[in-house]
Design a protein around this motif. Structure first.
Motif, PDB file in Angstrom:
ATOM      1  N   SER A  16       0.828  -1.204   0.000  1.00  0.00           N
ATOM      2  CA  SER A  16       0.000   0.000   0.000  1.00  0.00           C
ATOM      3  C   SER A  16       0.866   1.258   0.000  1.00  0.00           C
ATOM      4  O   SER A  16       0.628   2.197  -0.756  1.00  0.00           O
ATOM      5  N   ALA A  21      -1.345   3.563  -2.783  1.00  0.00           N
ATOM      6  CA  ALA A  21      -2.749   3.240  -3.012  1.00  0.00           C
ATOM      7  C   ALA A  21      -3.426   2.891  -1.692  1.00  0.00           C
ATOM      8  O   ALA A  21      -2.813   2.294  -0.811  1.00  0.00           O
ATOM      9  N   LEU A  25      -8.521   0.463  -2.766  1.00  0.00           N
ATOM     10  CA  LEU A  25      -8.106   0.341  -4.166  1.00  0.00           C
ATOM     11  C   LEU A  25      -7.339  -0.965  -4.386  1.00  0.00           C
ATOM     12  O   LEU A  25      -7.516  -1.622  -5.413  1.00  0.00           O
TER      13      LEU A  25
END
Length: 110
Positions: A16, A21, A25
């Motif tokens: 992540s 993101a 997502l």
């Protein structure tokens, strides 16, 4: 087992952060990636139950890992939203593929 769960959780956080993101997502991308990869690797069409079953299997498995992970979920709905984010688009694609296959069968017999 706890070591594996901790490594899994750390890997997700790293991914992540590295991609910049959100986890939501990542769930969307993971679901689509699993769906397409399963169809290609197992040589099944997207209308087959195998790719979509694997998406659901991994979505639920991920939430089980999160449940036992070092940082518990922030709310009662979070696991359900994560599963929804993971399976929504693969499920839509699966339904479309099934409907198109059925429509193709009807057109062939007419």
């Amino acid at each position: 087992m706890t070591k594996f769960v901790s490594l899994y959780s750390a890997g997700k956080r790293w991914l992540s952060d590295a991609l910049g993101a959100s986890e939501d997502l990542l769930h969307v991308h993971a679901g689509l990636m699993i769906f397409v990869a399963a169809a290609l690797l197992f040589r099944h069409r997207m209308r087959s139950r195998v790719p979509i079953a694997l998406v659901y299997f991994f979505a639920i498995g991920n939430e089980i890992m999160d449940f036992f992970g070092p940082s518990p979920s922030t709310g009662r709905l979070e696991p359900w939203l994560d599963i929804f984010n993971t399976v929504f688009w693969p499920t839509v694609l699966f339904i479309i593929a099934r409907r198109r296959a059925r429509a193709g069968d009807v057109n062939r017999t007419a």
